[in-house]
Design a protein around this motif. Structure first.
Motif, short mmCIF file in Angstrom:
data_model
loop_
_atom_site.label_atom_id
_atom_site.label_comp_id
_atom_site.label_asym_id
_atom_site.label_seq_id
_atom_site.Cartn_x
_atom_site.Cartn_y
_atom_site.Cartn_z
N LYS A 1 80.31 34.35 48.83
CA LYS A 1 80.79 35.73 48.96
C LYS A 1 81.53 36.08 47.68
O LYS A 1 82.37 35.32 47.22
CB LYS A 1 81.73 35.85 50.15
CG LYS A 1 82.20 37.27 50.42
CD LYS A 1 82.99 37.34 51.72
CE LYS A 1 83.31 38.77 52.06
NZ LYS A 1 83.95 38.87 53.37
N GLY B 1 83.73 39.08 45.46
CA GLY B 1 84.48 40.33 45.48
C GLY B 1 83.91 41.28 44.44
O GLY B 1 83.50 40.87 43.36
N SER C 1 82.72 43.82 48.67
CA SER C 1 82.22 42.47 48.44
C SER C 1 80.78 42.41 48.93
O SER C 1 80.31 43.30 49.64
CB SER C 1 83.07 41.44 49.18
OG SER C 1 82.95 41.61 50.58
#
Length: 170
Positions: free
Chosen positions: A12, A14, A20
């Protein structure tokens, strides 16, 4: 008897404006021998990591920040306009309400006052760093602003925790 090995790799990242994106890949394979598990796991991890790292580079759709109220209005008066508040709705904030902690608010105001900094300069600094005004900064952003203000005023941290409360003046 077959042994089922399932491996998953996820990442993941940002993105600007508190956005995100994430990507994950899962592979399931059958092994015939327990001695194959370690080698298969290492091989699958490498394959999955390469696949995710290659694909996650393609960000895809990014909303227009002005349409989705993710940046301050550019109305020329230095104000933030109507920013999203803590509940995610784009409603005007009370002028006395800050997103950071009371301690951070007090320290920012004290540094500005003691060093006779122009509030508009500090506001501009927050806008340049984070795209939002001082009152809209979250805890992490406020910490960064405080660090930058202390550096600007020549009061850089000596490694000790600098956010502690000052003793009350008598």
């Amino acid at each position: 008897m077959a042994i089922v090995l399932e491996a998953n790799y996820a990442k993941k990242l940002g993105l600007p404006n508190f956005s995100s994106h994430q990507y994950s890949v899962t592979i399931r394979t059958e092994l015939t021998d327990l001695t194959q598990v370690e080698e298969a796991s290492t091989r699958l991890y490498g394959i999955l990591q390469d696949a995710v790292d290659r694909e996650i580079q393609h960000v895809g759709f990014m909303p227009d920040a002005s349409t989705y109220r993710m940046k301050p209005s550019q109305n020329g008066d230095g104000s933030n306009g109507h920013q999203p508040n803590g509940n995610g709705h784009g409603t005007p904030r009370n002028n006395d309400q800050w997103n950071c902690t009371e301690g951070q608010k007090g320290l920012i105001l004290r540094v500005v006052s003691e060093n006779k900094l122009e509030k508009n300069d500090v506001e501009r600094m927050a806008l340049e760093l984070f795209g939002i005004g001082v009152r809209e900064l979250d805890k992490m952003q406020a910490s960064q602003l405080i660090e930058d203000l202390l550096e600007k005023t020549g009061k850089k941290s000596n490694g000790r925790r600098r956010w502690s409360r000052q003793p009350a003046q008598s």
